[in-house]
Design a protein around this motif. Structure first.
Motif, short mmCIF file in Angstrom:
data_model
loop_
_atom_site.label_atom_id
_atom_site.label_comp_id
_atom_site.label_asym_id
_atom_site.label_seq_id
_atom_site.Cartn_x
_atom_site.Cartn_y
_atom_site.Cartn_z
N LEU A 25 10.38 9.22 -6.07
CA LEU A 25 10.48 8.15 -5.23
C LEU A 25 9.74 7.17 -5.33
O LEU A 25 8.74 6.19 -4.70
CB LEU A 25 10.13 9.24 -3.84
CG LEU A 25 10.55 10.01 -2.59
CD1 LEU A 25 10.67 10.11 -1.63
CD2 LEU A 25 12.10 9.08 -2.60
N ALA A 26 8.86 6.89 -6.20
CA ALA A 26 7.16 6.49 -7.05
C ALA A 26 7.69 4.67 -7.16
O ALA A 26 9.23 5.16 -7.44
CB ALA A 26 6.69 7.15 -8.09
N LEU A 75 0.59 -1.36 -0.36
CA LEU A 75 0.35 0.10 0.13
C LEU A 75 1.13 1.19 -0.12
O LEU A 75 0.62 2.19 -0.52
CB LEU A 75 -0.89 -0.44 1.14
CG LEU A 75 -2.17 1.12 1.08
CD1 LEU A 75 -3.19 0.01 2.25
CD2 LEU A 75 -1.61 2.53 1.22
N LEU A 76 1.80 1.07 1.08
CA LEU A 76 2.57 2.57 0.95
C LEU A 76 3.45 3.37 -0.33
O LEU A 76 4.03 3.80 -0.78
CB LEU A 76 3.49 2.58 2.56
CG LEU A 76 2.84 2.62 3.76
CD1 LEU A 76 3.43 1.91 4.88
CD2 LEU A 76 2.41 4.42 3.96
N SER A 77 4.12 1.36 -0.71
CA SER A 77 4.46 1.91 -2.26
C SER A 77 4.16 3.34 -2.96
O SER A 77 4.33 3.47 -3.59
CB SER A 77 5.10 1.24 -3.14
OG SER A 77 4.03 -0.07 -3.18
N VAL A 78 2.66 2.21 -3.07
CA VAL A 78 2.11 3.85 -4.78
C VAL A 78 1.80 5.11 -3.96
O VAL A 78 2.36 5.76 -4.88
CB VAL A 78 0.16 2.58 -4.30
CG1 VAL A 78 -0.80 3.86 -5.09
CG2 VAL A 78 0.39 1.34 -4.75
N GLY A 79 1.77 5.11 -2.59
CA GLY A 79 1.37 6.61 -2.52
C GLY A 79 2.91 7.29 -2.24
O GLY A 79 3.00 8.70 -1.95
N GLY A 122 1.13 6.79 -11.96
CA GLY A 122 2.90 6.26 -12.07
C GLY A 122 3.75 6.03 -13.42
O GLY A 122 3.51 6.77 -14.02
N ILE A 123 4.87 5.50 -12.63
CA ILE A 123 6.19 5.81 -13.67
C ILE A 123 6.04 5.44 -14.66
O ILE A 123 5.73 5.52 -16.28
CB ILE A 123 7.43 4.49 -12.98
CG1 ILE A 123 7.97 5.84 -12.11
CG2 ILE A 123 8.32 5.13 -14.49
CD1 ILE A 123 8.04 7.16 -12.36
N GLY A 169 5.28 8.15 -4.09
CA GLY A 169 5.36 9.21 -5.11
C GLY A 169 4.38 10.06 -5.21
O GLY A 169 4.23 11.28 -6.18
N SER A 170 3.51 10.48 -4.19
CA SER A 170 2.40 11.50 -4.42
C SER A 170 3.05 12.52 -3.26
O SER A 170 3.97 11.86 -2.30
CB SER A 170 1.50 11.15 -3.70
OG SER A 170 0.54 12.10 -3.86
N ARG A 171 2.82 13.81 -3.52
CA ARG A 171 3.34 14.35 -2.18
C ARG A 171 2.15 14.85 -1.10
O ARG A 171 1.97 15.36 -0.20
CB ARG A 171 2.75 16.34 -2.90
CG ARG A 171 4.30 16.90 -3.82
CD ARG A 171 4.81 16.44 -3.35
NE ARG A 171 6.58 16.62 -4.01
CZ ARG A 171 6.51 18.20 -4.57
NH1 ARG A 171 6.09 19.23 -4.42
NH2 ARG A 171 7.70 17.95 -5.43
#
Ligand code: BES
Ligand code: MN
Ligand code: ZN
Length: 498
Positions: free
Chosen positions: A328-329, A235-239, A276-277, A241-243
Protein backbone atom coordinates in the motif's frame (compact mmCIF):
# COMPACT_ATOMS: atom_id res chain seq x y z
CA UNK A 1 20.73 17.58 38.42
CA UNK A 2 20.14 20.49 40.80
CA UNK A 3 21.97 23.78 40.43
CA UNK A 4 22.43 26.56 42.96
CA UNK A 5 24.60 29.64 43.44
CA UNK A 6 27.58 29.04 45.66
CA UNK A 7 28.05 31.42 48.55
CA UNK A 8 30.94 29.69 50.28
CA UNK A 9 34.59 30.68 50.39
CA UNK A 10 36.69 28.31 48.32
CA UNK A 11 38.84 27.05 51.19
CA UNK A 12 35.94 26.49 53.62
CA UNK A 13 33.55 24.88 51.12
CA UNK A 14 33.17 21.25 52.22
CA UNK A 15 31.85 20.11 48.85
CA UNK A 16 32.96 16.73 47.45
CA UNK A 17 34.80 18.38 44.57
CA UNK A 18 35.96 21.89 43.68
CA UNK A 19 36.38 22.56 39.96
CA UNK A 20 38.93 25.33 39.49
CA UNK A 21 40.87 26.73 36.52
CA UNK A 22 44.57 26.65 35.77
CA UNK A 23 46.02 28.79 32.99
CA UNK A 24 49.35 29.09 31.22
CA UNK A 25 51.97 31.59 32.48
CA UNK A 26 53.19 32.41 35.95
CA UNK A 27 49.99 33.65 37.59
CA UNK A 28 47.20 31.41 38.82
CA UNK A 29 43.58 32.58 38.61
CA UNK A 30 42.58 34.22 41.93
CA UNK A 31 40.51 31.32 43.22
CA UNK A 32 43.19 28.75 42.39
CA UNK A 33 45.84 30.97 43.95
CA UNK A 34 43.79 31.11 47.16
CA UNK A 35 43.67 27.29 47.27
CA UNK A 36 47.37 27.14 46.56
CA UNK A 37 48.16 29.45 49.47
CA UNK A 38 45.85 27.62 51.87
CA UNK A 39 47.35 24.25 50.94
CA UNK A 40 50.97 25.35 51.29
CA UNK A 41 51.69 25.48 47.57
CA UNK A 42 50.27 22.04 46.62
CA UNK A 43 48.90 23.29 43.32
CA UNK A 44 51.94 25.20 42.18
CA UNK A 45 54.01 22.15 43.10
CA UNK A 46 51.84 19.97 40.82
CA UNK A 47 52.23 22.48 38.00
CA UNK A 48 55.97 22.73 38.54
CA UNK A 49 56.29 18.94 38.44
CA UNK A 50 54.57 18.98 35.03
CA UNK A 51 51.56 16.98 36.26
CA UNK A 52 48.98 19.23 34.65
CA UNK A 53 48.66 20.68 31.17
CA UNK A 54 46.92 24.05 30.86
CA UNK A 55 45.51 23.11 27.42
CA UNK A 56 41.75 23.56 27.18
CA UNK A 57 39.96 20.71 28.88
CA UNK A 58 42.92 18.84 30.38
CA UNK A 59 42.17 17.84 33.96
CA UNK A 60 44.05 16.71 37.07
CA UNK A 61 42.45 15.53 40.28
CA UNK A 62 44.14 16.28 43.61
CA UNK A 63 42.83 14.70 46.82
CA UNK A 64 42.93 15.62 50.50
CA UNK A 65 44.93 18.82 50.17
CA UNK A 66 45.99 20.25 53.56
CA UNK A 67 44.10 23.36 54.70
CA UNK A 68 41.18 22.82 52.29
CA UNK A 69 37.77 21.61 53.43
CA UNK A 70 36.82 19.95 50.16
CA UNK A 71 37.91 16.34 49.65
CA UNK A 72 38.88 16.86 46.02
CA UNK A 73 40.18 19.62 43.81
CA UNK A 74 39.76 19.18 40.07
CA UNK A 75 42.20 21.40 38.18
CA UNK A 76 40.94 22.20 34.70
CA UNK A 77 43.21 23.53 31.94
CA UNK A 78 41.80 26.78 30.55
CA UNK A 79 44.51 27.87 28.12
CA UNK A 80 45.87 31.39 28.14
CA UNK A 81 44.57 33.79 30.79
CA UNK A 82 42.01 36.40 29.61
CA UNK A 83 41.50 35.01 26.14
CA UNK A 84 38.76 32.43 26.13
CA UNK A 85 36.54 31.86 23.10
CA UNK A 86 32.93 30.71 23.72
CA UNK A 87 33.53 27.27 22.20
CA UNK A 88 36.69 26.81 24.29
CA UNK A 89 34.71 27.60 27.42
CA UNK A 90 32.19 24.88 26.50
CA UNK A 91 35.06 22.43 25.87
CA UNK A 92 36.37 23.18 29.37
CA UNK A 93 32.96 22.56 30.93
CA UNK A 94 32.52 19.32 28.99
CA UNK A 95 35.88 18.04 30.23
CA UNK A 96 35.09 19.00 33.82
CA UNK A 97 31.65 17.38 33.52
CA UNK A 98 33.14 14.12 32.22
CA UNK A 99 35.82 14.11 34.92
CA UNK A 100 33.44 14.57 37.87
CA UNK A 101 31.04 12.04 36.40
CA UNK A 102 33.55 9.24 36.96
CA UNK A 103 34.19 10.20 40.61
CA UNK A 104 32.29 9.16 43.69
CA UNK A 105 30.94 12.67 44.37
CA UNK A 106 27.30 13.47 44.82
CA UNK A 107 27.91 17.22 44.88
CA UNK A 108 30.47 19.68 43.54
CA UNK A 109 31.25 23.39 43.31
CA UNK A 110 32.24 24.93 39.98
CA UNK A 111 34.47 28.02 39.86
CA UNK A 112 34.96 27.80 36.09
CA UNK A 113 31.88 29.99 35.67
CA UNK A 114 33.90 32.97 36.95
CA UNK A 115 36.18 32.89 33.89
CA UNK A 116 35.90 35.79 31.45
CA UNK A 117 34.71 34.64 28.02
CA UNK A 118 35.14 36.80 24.92
CA UNK A 119 31.90 38.68 24.06
CA UNK A 120 29.86 36.79 26.67
CA UNK A 121 28.53 37.75 30.10
CA UNK A 122 28.12 36.08 33.47
CA UNK A 123 24.62 34.79 32.63
CA UNK A 124 25.92 33.04 29.53
CA UNK A 125 28.58 31.26 31.58
CA UNK A 126 25.94 30.04 34.01
CA UNK A 127 23.66 28.95 31.17
CA UNK A 128 26.42 26.91 29.55
CA UNK A 129 27.38 25.34 32.87
CA UNK A 130 23.81 24.21 33.58
CA UNK A 131 23.35 22.81 30.11
CA UNK A 132 26.75 21.17 29.75
CA UNK A 133 26.72 19.51 33.17
CA UNK A 134 23.15 18.30 32.68
CA UNK A 135 24.13 16.88 29.32
CA UNK A 136 27.16 15.01 30.66
CA UNK A 137 25.11 13.44 33.45
CA UNK A 138 22.72 11.87 30.92
CA UNK A 139 22.74 8.23 29.96
CA UNK A 140 20.14 6.14 28.17
CA UNK A 141 19.93 2.76 29.85
CA UNK A 142 16.20 2.12 30.25
CA UNK A 143 16.37 -0.81 27.83
CA UNK A 144 19.25 -2.65 29.52
CA UNK A 145 18.18 -5.63 31.62
CA UNK A 146 20.85 -4.81 34.19
CA UNK A 147 20.84 -1.08 34.78
CA UNK A 148 24.19 0.67 34.81
CA UNK A 149 24.52 2.78 37.93
CA UNK A 150 23.03 6.20 37.25
CA UNK A 151 25.18 9.29 37.64
CA UNK A 152 25.87 9.86 41.33
CA UNK A 153 26.42 13.57 40.99
CA UNK A 154 23.20 15.27 42.08
CA UNK A 155 23.99 18.88 42.98
CA UNK A 156 26.36 21.45 41.55
CA UNK A 157 26.91 24.89 43.08
CA UNK A 158 28.02 27.53 40.58
CA UNK A 159 30.12 30.53 41.48
CA UNK A 160 29.76 34.09 40.22
CA UNK A 161 32.13 37.00 40.67
CA UNK A 162 29.86 39.92 41.30
CA UNK A 163 27.61 38.52 44.01
CA UNK A 164 25.47 41.57 44.82
CA UNK A 165 21.85 40.78 45.76
CA UNK A 166 20.67 42.11 42.37
CA UNK A 167 23.23 39.99 40.51
CA UNK A 168 22.21 36.94 42.50
CA UNK A 169 18.57 37.45 41.63
CA UNK A 170 19.32 37.59 37.91
CA UNK A 171 21.64 34.59 38.22
CA UNK A 172 18.96 32.52 39.98
CA UNK A 173 16.49 33.25 37.17
CA UNK A 174 19.14 32.16 34.66
CA UNK A 175 19.63 28.89 36.53
CA UNK A 176 15.86 28.34 36.54
CA UNK A 177 15.44 28.95 32.82
CA UNK A 178 18.37 26.77 31.86
CA UNK A 179 17.37 23.96 34.17
CA UNK A 180 14.04 24.04 32.32
CA UNK A 181 15.87 23.90 28.98
CA UNK A 182 17.92 20.96 30.26
CA UNK A 183 14.67 19.14 31.11
CA UNK A 184 13.46 19.80 27.56
CA UNK A 185 16.73 18.50 26.13
CA UNK A 186 16.50 15.37 28.26
CA UNK A 187 12.97 14.66 27.03
CA UNK A 188 14.05 15.13 23.41
CA UNK A 189 17.02 12.81 23.91
CA UNK A 190 14.94 10.09 25.53
CA UNK A 191 12.33 10.20 22.77
CA UNK A 192 15.04 10.18 20.09
CA UNK A 193 16.92 7.26 21.61
CA UNK A 194 13.83 5.05 21.97
CA UNK A 195 13.71 2.56 19.12
CA UNK A 196 11.11 2.45 16.36
CA UNK A 197 9.25 -0.47 17.90
CA UNK A 198 8.72 1.56 21.07
CA UNK A 199 8.48 5.11 19.79
CA UNK A 200 5.72 4.82 17.19
CA UNK A 201 3.42 7.64 16.02
CA UNK A 202 0.77 6.57 18.53
CA UNK A 203 3.43 6.44 21.28
CA UNK A 204 4.60 9.97 20.42
CA UNK A 205 1.00 11.13 20.70
CA UNK A 206 0.68 9.44 24.11
CA UNK A 207 3.88 11.14 25.27
CA UNK A 208 2.48 14.49 24.16
CA UNK A 209 -0.70 13.74 26.12
CA UNK A 210 1.33 12.96 29.25
CA UNK A 211 3.20 16.24 28.83
CA UNK A 212 -0.08 18.10 28.40
CA UNK A 213 -1.40 16.62 31.64
CA UNK A 214 1.78 17.37 33.58
CA UNK A 215 2.05 20.97 32.43
CA UNK A 216 -1.59 21.86 31.86
CA UNK A 217 -1.32 22.30 28.10
CA UNK A 218 -4.01 22.10 25.44
CA UNK A 219 -3.75 19.08 23.19
CA UNK A 220 -5.48 17.70 20.12
CA UNK A 221 -4.54 14.42 18.43
CA UNK A 222 -5.87 13.98 14.92
CA UNK A 223 -6.31 10.39 13.74
CA UNK A 224 -6.19 9.26 10.11
CA UNK A 225 -9.91 9.79 9.59
CA UNK A 226 -9.74 13.42 10.68
CA UNK A 227 -6.67 14.04 8.53
CA UNK A 228 -8.51 12.46 5.61
CA UNK A 229 -11.45 14.82 6.14
CA UNK A 230 -9.00 17.75 6.01
CA UNK A 231 -7.59 16.49 2.72
CA UNK A 232 -4.09 15.72 4.00
CA UNK A 233 -3.39 13.39 1.09
CA UNK A 234 0.35 14.00 1.13
CA UNK A 235 0.88 13.23 4.83
CA UNK A 236 -1.42 10.19 4.79
CA UNK A 237 0.27 8.69 1.73
CA UNK A 238 3.53 8.27 3.68
CA UNK A 239 2.03 6.28 6.54
CA UNK A 240 -0.10 4.08 4.30
CA UNK A 241 2.70 1.52 3.86
CA UNK A 242 3.05 1.03 7.61
CA UNK A 243 1.17 -1.11 10.13
CA UNK A 244 1.49 1.83 12.53
CA UNK A 245 -1.29 4.39 12.32
CA UNK A 246 -0.34 7.99 11.60
CA UNK A 247 -1.17 10.89 13.90
CA UNK A 248 -1.08 14.67 13.81
CA UNK A 249 -0.22 15.98 17.27
CA UNK A 250 -1.15 19.55 18.16
CA UNK A 251 0.11 20.81 21.51
CA UNK A 252 -0.43 24.38 22.73
CA UNK A 253 1.30 26.30 25.47
CA UNK A 254 -0.27 29.67 26.33
CA UNK A 255 1.96 31.76 28.56
CA UNK A 256 0.89 35.12 27.08
CA UNK A 257 -2.42 36.87 26.43
CA UNK A 258 -4.56 35.25 23.74
CA UNK A 259 -4.08 38.36 21.58
CA UNK A 260 -0.38 37.51 21.20
CA UNK A 261 0.05 35.55 17.96
CA UNK A 262 1.76 32.23 18.57
CA UNK A 263 5.07 30.89 17.37
CA UNK A 264 4.20 27.67 15.57
CA UNK A 265 6.81 24.90 15.70
CA UNK A 266 6.35 22.08 13.19
CA UNK A 267 8.46 18.97 13.88
CA UNK A 268 9.09 16.07 11.52
CA UNK A 269 7.98 12.91 13.32
CA UNK A 270 9.01 9.96 11.15
CA UNK A 271 9.37 7.35 13.88
CA UNK A 272 11.24 5.09 11.48
CA UNK A 273 12.38 5.89 7.96
CA UNK A 274 13.10 2.75 5.94
CA UNK A 275 12.79 4.85 2.78
CA UNK A 276 9.60 3.13 1.62
CA UNK A 277 9.71 1.51 -1.84
CA UNK A 278 12.84 3.59 -2.52
CA UNK A 279 14.34 1.46 0.25
CA UNK A 280 17.44 2.67 2.08
CA UNK A 281 20.59 0.49 2.18
CA UNK A 282 20.85 -1.76 5.26
CA UNK A 283 24.04 -0.26 6.64
CA UNK A 284 23.26 2.33 9.31
CA UNK A 285 19.52 2.09 8.76
CA UNK A 286 18.99 1.58 12.51
CA UNK A 287 19.78 5.27 12.95
CA UNK A 288 16.61 6.15 11.06
CA UNK A 289 14.79 5.72 14.37
CA UNK A 290 16.12 9.24 14.95
CA UNK A 291 14.03 10.58 12.09
CA UNK A 292 11.55 11.94 14.65
CA UNK A 293 14.07 14.20 16.38
CA UNK A 294 12.39 17.31 14.94
CA UNK A 295 9.19 16.22 16.68
CA UNK A 296 11.10 15.49 19.86
CA UNK A 297 12.64 18.97 19.81
CA UNK A 298 9.20 20.54 19.54
CA UNK A 299 7.98 18.62 22.59
CA UNK A 300 11.21 19.44 24.44
CA UNK A 301 10.94 23.15 23.66
CA UNK A 302 7.31 23.32 24.78
CA UNK A 303 8.28 21.51 27.97
CA UNK A 304 11.08 24.02 28.62
CA UNK A 305 8.84 27.02 27.91
CA UNK A 306 6.10 25.69 30.18
CA UNK A 307 8.41 24.84 33.08
CA UNK A 308 10.10 28.25 32.83
CA UNK A 309 6.65 29.87 32.50
CA UNK A 310 7.81 31.99 29.58
CA UNK A 311 5.27 34.69 28.64
CA UNK A 312 4.90 33.40 25.07
CA UNK A 313 2.35 31.45 23.07
CA UNK A 314 3.58 28.34 21.27
CA UNK A 315 1.77 25.81 19.13
CA UNK A 316 3.58 22.56 18.36
CA UNK A 317 2.39 20.63 15.30
CA UNK A 318 3.82 17.17 14.78
CA UNK A 319 3.03 14.97 11.81
CA UNK A 320 3.92 11.48 13.07
CA UNK A 321 4.25 8.57 10.65
CA UNK A 322 6.36 5.53 9.85
CA UNK A 323 7.85 5.19 6.34
CA UNK A 324 7.91 1.52 5.24
CA UNK A 325 7.87 -0.49 2.02
CA UNK A 326 4.59 -2.31 1.48
CA UNK A 327 1.89 -3.10 -1.07
CA UNK A 328 0.00 0.00 0.00
CA UNK A 329 3.06 2.27 0.19
CA UNK A 330 3.72 5.18 -2.16
CA UNK A 331 5.35 4.13 -5.43
CA UNK A 332 7.76 6.27 -7.44
CA UNK A 333 5.64 8.15 -9.94
CA UNK A 334 2.54 8.29 -7.75
CA UNK A 335 0.79 11.63 -7.51
CA UNK A 336 -0.83 12.80 -4.27
CA UNK A 337 -2.94 15.85 -3.50
CA UNK A 338 -1.90 17.91 -0.50
CA UNK A 339 -4.22 19.79 1.86
CA UNK A 340 -3.23 23.01 0.08
CA UNK A 341 -4.66 21.60 -3.14
CA UNK A 342 -1.24 21.36 -4.80
CA UNK A 343 -0.47 18.01 -6.43
CA UNK A 344 2.88 16.32 -5.84
CA UNK A 345 4.65 13.77 -8.01
CA UNK A 346 6.55 11.38 -5.74
CA UNK A 347 9.77 10.61 -7.59
CA UNK A 348 11.49 9.13 -4.53
CA UNK A 349 9.50 7.69 -1.62
CA UNK A 350 12.49 8.33 0.67
CA UNK A 351 11.87 12.08 0.39
CA UNK A 352 8.96 11.57 2.80
CA UNK A 353 9.70 14.26 5.39
CA UNK A 354 8.69 17.07 3.07
CA UNK A 355 5.48 15.22 2.19
CA UNK A 356 4.28 15.18 5.80
CA UNK A 357 5.59 18.67 6.58
CA UNK A 358 3.73 20.11 3.58
CA UNK A 359 0.34 19.28 5.09
CA UNK A 360 1.45 20.24 8.61
CA UNK A 361 2.56 23.67 7.32
CA UNK A 362 -0.82 24.17 5.67
CA UNK A 363 -2.54 23.15 8.89
CA UNK A 364 -0.42 25.74 10.77
CA UNK A 365 -2.20 28.56 8.90
CA UNK A 366 -5.27 28.22 11.11
CA UNK A 367 -3.30 29.41 14.15
CA UNK A 368 -2.56 32.79 12.54
CA UNK A 369 1.08 32.42 13.60
CA UNK A 370 3.52 35.28 14.17
CA UNK A 371 6.11 32.94 12.67
CA UNK A 372 6.34 29.28 11.68
CA UNK A 373 9.53 27.29 12.19
CA UNK A 374 9.80 23.71 11.04
CA UNK A 375 12.46 21.39 12.42
CA UNK A 376 13.39 18.25 10.50
CA UNK A 377 16.05 15.61 9.95
CA UNK A 378 15.30 16.29 6.32
CA UNK A 379 18.30 15.62 4.10
CA UNK A 380 21.50 13.60 4.10
CA UNK A 381 22.84 16.51 2.04
CA UNK A 382 22.78 18.72 5.17
CA UNK A 383 25.32 16.36 6.72
CA UNK A 384 27.52 16.57 3.65
CA UNK A 385 27.32 20.37 3.50
CA UNK A 386 27.56 21.24 7.19
CA UNK A 387 28.69 18.20 9.18
CA UNK A 388 27.70 17.88 12.82
CA UNK A 389 28.33 21.30 14.31
CA UNK A 390 25.64 23.53 12.87
CA UNK A 391 22.06 22.97 11.74
CA UNK A 392 21.02 24.17 8.29
CA UNK A 393 18.78 27.23 8.24
CA UNK A 394 16.66 28.56 5.39
CA UNK A 395 13.56 30.72 5.24
CA UNK A 396 11.43 33.25 3.41
CA UNK A 397 11.92 36.08 5.92
CA UNK A 398 15.42 37.38 6.61
CA UNK A 399 14.41 39.01 9.90
CA UNK A 400 13.26 35.66 11.23
CA UNK A 401 16.39 33.96 9.89
CA UNK A 402 18.57 36.59 11.60
CA UNK A 403 16.72 36.09 14.89
CA UNK A 404 17.47 32.36 14.69
CA UNK A 405 21.14 33.00 13.87
CA UNK A 406 21.40 35.21 16.97
CA UNK A 407 19.59 32.72 19.19
CA UNK A 408 21.98 30.07 17.88
CA UNK A 409 25.03 31.99 19.05
CA UNK A 410 23.47 32.83 22.42
CA UNK A 411 22.46 29.24 23.13
CA UNK A 412 25.62 27.80 21.55
CA UNK A 413 23.22 25.63 19.53
CA UNK A 414 24.39 27.07 16.27
CA UNK A 415 22.86 27.32 12.81
CA UNK A 416 24.13 28.38 9.40
CA UNK A 417 22.05 29.92 6.66
CA UNK A 418 21.96 28.37 3.18
CA UNK A 419 20.72 30.29 0.13
CA UNK A 420 17.10 29.83 -0.89
CA UNK A 421 17.29 31.63 -4.23
CA UNK A 422 14.42 31.46 -6.71
CA UNK A 423 16.64 29.74 -9.28
CA UNK A 424 16.67 26.55 -7.20
CA UNK A 425 12.88 26.29 -7.41
CA UNK A 426 13.27 25.23 -11.05
CA UNK A 427 14.72 21.91 -9.93
CA UNK A 428 11.33 20.91 -8.49
CA UNK A 429 9.44 21.06 -11.80
CA UNK A 430 7.24 18.11 -12.68
CA UNK A 431 5.65 17.54 -16.09
CA UNK A 432 2.90 15.46 -14.49
CA UNK A 433 1.91 17.26 -11.25
CA UNK A 434 2.30 20.77 -9.76
CA UNK A 435 5.61 19.92 -8.12
CA UNK A 436 8.07 17.05 -7.78
CA UNK A 437 9.17 15.82 -4.36
CA UNK A 438 12.86 15.76 -5.30
CA UNK A 439 15.07 18.34 -6.93
CA UNK A 440 17.87 16.25 -8.37
CA UNK A 441 21.37 15.48 -7.23
CA UNK A 442 22.65 18.97 -6.38
CA UNK A 443 21.86 21.28 -3.46
CA UNK A 444 19.62 18.70 -1.77
CA UNK A 445 19.13 20.71 1.41
CA UNK A 446 18.21 23.83 -0.52
CA UNK A 447 15.74 22.13 -2.85
CA UNK A 448 14.11 20.38 0.11
CA UNK A 449 13.58 23.80 1.71
CA UNK A 450 12.30 25.13 -1.62
CA UNK A 451 9.73 22.35 -1.64
CA UNK A 452 8.56 23.32 1.86
CA UNK A 453 8.45 27.01 0.93
CA UNK A 454 5.64 26.22 -1.52
CA UNK A 455 3.49 25.29 1.45
CA UNK A 456 4.50 28.27 3.58
CA UNK A 457 3.87 31.05 1.08
CA UNK A 458 1.36 32.80 3.33
CA UNK A 459 3.57 32.81 6.42
CA UNK A 460 6.79 34.15 7.89
CA UNK A 461 8.58 30.85 7.84
CA UNK A 462 11.99 29.30 8.56
CA UNK A 463 13.26 25.76 8.26
CA UNK A 464 15.91 24.00 10.34
CA UNK A 465 17.56 20.93 8.82
CA UNK A 466 18.92 19.03 11.81
CA UNK A 467 20.06 15.88 9.97
CA UNK A 468 23.65 16.42 11.15
CA UNK A 469 23.00 17.76 14.65
CA UNK A 470 20.08 15.83 16.16
CA UNK A 471 22.09 12.78 17.07
CA UNK A 472 25.62 11.40 17.25
CA UNK A 473 26.18 8.49 14.83
CA UNK A 474 27.98 5.21 15.22
CA UNK A 475 28.66 2.75 18.02
CA UNK A 476 27.87 5.32 20.69
CA UNK A 477 24.80 6.64 18.92
CA UNK A 478 22.94 9.13 21.08
CA UNK A 479 20.35 11.85 20.57
CA UNK A 480 21.62 15.37 21.33
CA UNK A 481 18.35 17.13 22.16
CA UNK A 482 19.24 19.83 19.66
CA UNK A 483 17.79 22.30 18.75
CA UNK A 484 15.81 22.66 22.01
CA UNK A 485 18.30 25.25 23.41
CA UNK A 486 18.16 27.27 20.18
CA UNK A 487 14.37 27.26 19.96
CA UNK A 488 13.87 28.12 23.62
CA UNK A 489 16.37 30.99 23.32
CA UNK A 490 14.47 32.18 20.25
CA UNK A 491 11.24 32.22 22.31
CA UNK A 492 12.96 34.10 25.15
CA UNK A 493 14.26 36.72 22.70
CA UNK A 494 10.79 37.14 21.21
CA UNK A 495 9.33 38.23 24.56
CA UNK A 496 10.44 41.88 24.51
CA UNK A 497 8.95 42.34 21.05
CA UNK A 498 5.31 42.22 22.16
N1 BES B 1 15.49 11.15 7.00
C1 BES B 1 16.15 11.26 5.74
C2 BES B 1 17.33 12.24 5.79
C3 BES B 1 18.54 11.79 6.54
C4 BES B 1 19.41 10.87 6.00
C5 BES B 1 18.85 12.35 7.76
C6 BES B 1 20.55 10.49 6.69
C7 BES B 1 19.99 11.99 8.44
C8 BES B 1 20.83 11.04 7.91
C9 BES B 1 15.19 11.75 4.67
O1 BES B 1 13.89 11.29 4.80
C10 BES B 1 15.71 11.25 3.37
O2 BES B 1 15.74 10.07 3.18
N2 BES B 1 16.11 12.17 2.51
C11 BES B 1 16.65 11.82 1.24
C12 BES B 1 16.08 12.78 0.21
C13 BES B 1 16.40 12.41 -1.20
C14 BES B 1 15.70 11.12 -1.58
C15 BES B 1 15.96 13.52 -2.12
C16 BES B 1 18.16 11.95 1.32
O3 BES B 1 18.67 12.88 1.96
O4 BES B 1 18.84 11.09 0.76
MN1 MN C 1 13.62 9.41 3.89
ZN1 ZN D 1 13.28 10.84 6.66
Amino acid sequence: MKFSLSTKSVTEDNTHCLMVPVVSGKRLPAVTAALDRASGGSISAAIKAGDISTSHGKTLLLRSLPGIASERVLLVGCGKPDNLEPSQFVTILQAAGQAVKSLGCTNATCWLTTLKVTKRDQQWNLAMAVQTFSRSAYSFNELKSTKKPVARLKRIALCIDNATPAAKKIARRTLGIHTAIAAGVELARNLGNRPGNVCTPVYLAAQAKTLAKELDLKIDILNEQRMDELGMGSLLSVGRGSREESRLIVLEYSGAKTSVRPTVLVGKGVTFDAGGISLKPASGMEEMKYDMCGAASVLGTIKAAAIAKLPVNVVGIIPAVENMPDGLANKPGDVVTSMSGKTIEIINTDAEGRLILADALTYAERYNPAVVIDIATLTGAALVALGHHVSGLLGNDQQLVDALLTAGLESHDRVWQLPMLDEYQQQLKSNIADISNVGGRTAGTVTAACFLSRFAEKQRWAHLDIAGTAWVSGKNKDATGRPVPLLTQFLINSITKH
